[in-house]
Every structure is written in C-alpha cells, then in structure tokens.
Motif scaffolding. Structure first.
Motif, mmCIF file in Angstrom:
data_model
loop_
_atom_site.group_PDB
_atom_site.id
_atom_site.type_symbol
_atom_site.label_atom_id
_atom_site.label_comp_id
_atom_site.label_asym_id
_atom_site.label_seq_id
_atom_site.Cartn_x
_atom_site.Cartn_y
_atom_site.Cartn_z
ATOM 1 N N THR A 188 50.558 39.887 42.032
ATOM 2 C CA THR A 188 49.779 41.100 42.239
ATOM 3 C C THR A 188 50.340 42.212 41.355
ATOM 4 O O THR A 188 51.382 42.055 40.697
ATOM 5 C CB THR A 188 49.832 41.544 43.705
ATOM 6 N N ASP A 189 49.681 43.344 41.348
ATOM 7 C CA ASP A 189 50.171 44.491 40.581
ATOM 8 C C ASP A 189 51.532 44.957 41.087
ATOM 9 O O ASP A 189 52.283 45.607 40.348
ATOM 10 C CB ASP A 189 49.168 45.646 40.655
ATOM 11 N N PRO A 193 53.475 37.474 45.097
ATOM 12 C CA PRO A 193 52.598 36.338 44.840
ATOM 13 C C PRO A 193 51.142 36.656 45.189
ATOM 14 O O PRO A 193 50.849 37.166 46.271
ATOM 15 C CB PRO A 193 53.156 35.248 45.758
ATOM 16 N N HIS A 194 50.250 36.378 44.273
ATOM 17 C CA HIS A 194 48.819 36.541 44.525
ATOM 18 C C HIS A 194 48.320 35.206 45.076
ATOM 19 O O HIS A 194 48.176 34.232 44.339
ATOM 20 C CB HIS A 194 48.080 36.906 43.239
ATOM 21 N N LEU A 195 48.070 35.165 46.366
ATOM 22 C CA LEU A 195 47.760 33.908 47.039
ATOM 23 C C LEU A 195 46.262 33.695 47.177
ATOM 24 O O LEU A 195 45.516 34.620 47.500
ATOM 25 C CB LEU A 195 48.415 33.882 48.422
ATOM 26 N N ASP A 196 45.836 32.472 46.946
ATOM 27 C CA ASP A 196 44.424 32.115 47.065
ATOM 28 C C ASP A 196 44.360 30.609 47.270
ATOM 29 O O ASP A 196 44.996 29.849 46.520
ATOM 30 C CB ASP A 196 43.666 32.518 45.801
ATOM 31 N N GLY A 238 47.446 33.563 36.047
ATOM 32 C CA GLY A 238 48.889 33.666 36.232
ATOM 33 C C GLY A 238 49.704 32.888 35.223
ATOM 34 O O GLY A 238 50.934 32.903 35.277
ATOM 35 N N SER A 239 49.057 32.208 34.287
ATOM 36 C CA SER A 239 49.762 31.373 33.314
ATOM 37 C C SER A 239 50.335 32.223 32.181
ATOM 38 O O SER A 239 49.963 33.372 31.980
ATOM 39 C CB SER A 239 48.814 30.318 32.724
ATOM 40 N N THR A 240 51.246 31.614 31.431
ATOM 41 C CA THR A 240 51.791 32.232 30.223
ATOM 42 C C THR A 240 51.495 31.325 29.038
ATOM 43 O O THR A 240 52.096 30.261 28.919
ATOM 44 C CB THR A 240 53.303 32.453 30.342
#
Length: 408
Positions: A188-189, A193-196, A238-240
């Motif tokens: 998240t900002d 962790p941005h969970l889904d 979320g990848s790099t």
C-alpha cells in the motif's frame, strides 16, 4: 506468435516505448449449432464433467437477492469497489444428467450486488477425486472478520469439499495464506502488504489440487491435508518491474500498471499446466496471455515476456480437446474495458513446430462462437461437443450452451 499478427511501437507521453499488437479479424467456424441445455442459473461459473458423464456447473449465487435498503440491511457491507455486497447462502452446484437439471448442492456462501447480480461464491469445480470447489472473495481476506454482523464471510476465499449428499466442508483457507504471505509483493502507499484474494481456477493432481488465486496473482498447490504452497507468481503491480497496463494515452486517465489476475488453470496434453489471465483495468485488447507452468522445487516468477501464448483479452477459462486444440474463452471484446460481447476462440496448433508453445504460437485461430454475454467457463464434453457458461453475472438468467463440434 501467430505470423499474421503485427506489432507497432511508439513512445507514450511518459517517453516509455509501448508496443501494440494488432490482430486481424479471425475466421469463423462453419456449421456451428448452439442449444441451451441448462437455464435459470445464478451467476454460473465453472463447468466440469463427472466420471458418470453428467455435466456440473457451479453457481456463485445471488447473495441476499434484491435488497431494498442495502445501506441499513445487516446482510450487506461495503465491497472492494465501494458498492454494497449482500450475503446469503445461495451458492450452489447444479447437474445435468440424462436431460434433467438438478441442484445437487445448495447453501454455499454467496455475496452479490444489492440486486442479486454479479455473485461471488462457488467458482470452479474439480471432480477427478471427489467434488472440490473454490469459493471466491475478490477482497482483502482480513475483511472476512471485519464485518461482525456477517460471520459467514469466514467461509469465503477457501477450497471446499462437497460430499455426494450435498453437504460440504472446508479443506483449506486460501485467504489466510494470502494474508500471511502476500505472494505478489504489492504494498500500500503506507508500505503495508496490499492484500487481495479470489480463489478461482482449479485442477486436480494426485494428492491434491493446483489452483489460481486471481486476487493474489498466484498459482498455488493445495494438498489433500489442506497444506498450501506457492507454485508461481505472475507479473503484476507489486512486481519489479511492475506489469505495464498498455493503456492508451487519453483523457480517461487509465492506470499505467496492472495486475495479471490469473483465472483458469488446465492440464495440457504435454502434462504441463496452462494458466490464463484476465488482466486488470483497463483490460487492453490483445494483452491477456497464457502461461505454461511446470512446477519446480522453488516458486517461479513469470513476466509477460515469458508467456506461452498472447494476443487475447480478458480470458476467464480454457479447455483442450482430444486433438490438442485449445479453446480460449474471452469474457469480453473491444479495445479497452469489458463492454463488448464475449467470444470463444479455437487455437489449432501447428504440430510441425518443435515445442508446445511454438505450436500454439504458430497455429491458427478461429472464432467458434461470438456474441456471448459475460461467459465464464468452457469445457469439452466426452463426445466432443463444447459447453459454455453464459450470462455469468445474471440473477436467475444464467445458462449453459452446447456447441456441436465445429467443422474443421
């Protein structure tokens, strides 16, 4: 890639080079005969044939049905997109056997919009060694315990087993795995962790199942004892580097990065798993891929350049027939977003090529059936006919279509 496809490249407003795949209109299969074999379904999703030859379809349900005042109704809560989601135990499994349609399991978890459409609940089904069903969620898994008036939300984001009696039990908590591991790494900002999570596609292997979590952008292995392990992650926000959305530069301010949203997973004729993707907003045409996955000792990372097959839009399901043809079901068509009708495409491999991916890349594509309304699943029957779940977000208007084997 199909040799008739062309790529053009230009620089976007940000200076980043963007390649656009231009795919010509596909030929249409001749002598296609379509009939409705199941009807009256609530948000039909996964299709599968049982060992006795019956056709089964999961119904994500209609939640609480039509709710007049969702803002005050205790069965409703705020969904991930800001609108009301209302709970009701209306998820089901229906069976077509010897011409008779019957609901063989009821009372499964379901949420839907306050008009009963766009159900979330039972999603895909596997009948290889018992009946197993994924229960979707399309939300942060911690939300399941954050709505105290609806304790039944705990049943979402899971894999369940359904007995012959219609009774069901939980096998594994997929949402808990997402909460503990966040495999796609998105933050998240605030750096949290941005969970889904949204358990979706399902296929059996000896000793368990392989399944997609469309929200987590991941492919998981779930063993018979409920143990979960990570097989693969697909390039996403979320990848790099993050996955580009390939959005056109216009006044609509579409996001520049997007998720993979892996949907179906099927076993290919070569024994590998093939994983399709829906992609994320704005769902740009030709940007949905199919990946070939051979599980390894360690989890694998798949970037868009690792795709086995490309050039599709919003894939929800796939199926191989006995001759190795791949049927790809697009939920929608059109340049962006999901406004156009769905379509079923057959990819006939060029078996003169050396590898499986090369065969499908060089193969021919044919439109089997167009003009579909929110189609959600495809399966090839024992006699070669093709079955498609249509009107997949409807409250009581869902159907299953039978398509006679198209002419070659």
């Amino acid at each position: 890639m199909n040799p008739s496809c062309r790529r053009f490249r230009w620089a976007s407003a940000s200076g980043v080079a963007i390649a656009v795949l231009i795919v010509p209109a596909l030929p249409v299969a001749q002598a296609t005969v379509v009939s409705v074999v199941m009807s009256g379904l609530d948000s039909p999703r996964g299709l599968a044939f049982g060992p006795e030859g019956a056709l089964y379809v999961t119904e994500a349900g209609h939640g609480a049905g039509v709710v007049q005042s969702p803002e005050t109704d205790p069965r409703c809560y705020t969904g991930p997109q800001g609108g009301a989601q209302c709970y009701g135990a209306t998820g089901a499994i229906s069976r077509l056997w010897r011409g008779e349609q019957t609901r063989v399991a009821t009372g499964l978890p379901s949420t839907a919009m306050s008009n009963g459409t766009r159900g979330t609940g039972p999603t895909d089904i596997s009948l290889a060694h018992g009946t197993y069903v994924t229960i979707g969620f399309e939300n942060d898994p911690t939300r399941r315990s954050a709505v105290p008036l609806i304790p039944e939300l705990a049943g979402f984001a899971s894999l369940v087993h359904v007995a012959a009696s219609g009774k069901w039990r939980f096998v594994s908590d997929i949402g808990a795995y997402e909460a503990a591991n966040n495999p796609d790494g998105r933050l998240t900002d605030d750096g949290l962790p941005h969970l889904d999570t949204n358990p979706y596609g399902l296929v059996a292997f000896p000793g368990g199942h392989v399944m997609t979590d469309a929200g987590a952008n991941a492919l998981l292995r779930v063993r018979a004892d409920g143990d979960i392990s990570l097989v693969a992650v697909f390039q996403s926000r979320g990848s790099t580097p993050p996955r580009p959305s390939f959005a056109p530069v216009d006044a609509r301010n579409f996001p520049t990065i997007a998720d993979a949203v892996p949907t179906s997973v099927v076993l290919g004729p070569d024994g590998a798993y093939y994983v399709s993707e829906l992609t994320g907003v704005p769902f740009v045409d030709t940007r949905a891929n199919v990946y070939r996955v051979v599980p390894a000792d360690e989890p694998q990372m798949f970037f868009i350049e690792d795709a086995c097959l490309s050039g599709f839009k919003m894939i929800l399901d796939m199926a191989f027939d006995g001759e190795g043809n791949l049927y790809v079901l697009q939920h929608s068509t059109g340049a962006v977003q999901g406004t156009g009708p769905g379509v079923l495409i057959r990819v006939t491999p060029d078996k003169g090529q050396s590898s499986m991916c090369a065969q499908y890349q060089a193969g021919s594509r044919t439109t089997v059936l167009s003009g579909l309304s929110r189609p959600t699943s495809v399966v090839v029957g024992p006699a070669g006919a093709i079955y498609v779940a249509n009107n997949g977000t409807s409250f009581g208007g869902g159907e299953v279509l039978r398509i006679e084997r198209p002419a070659r």
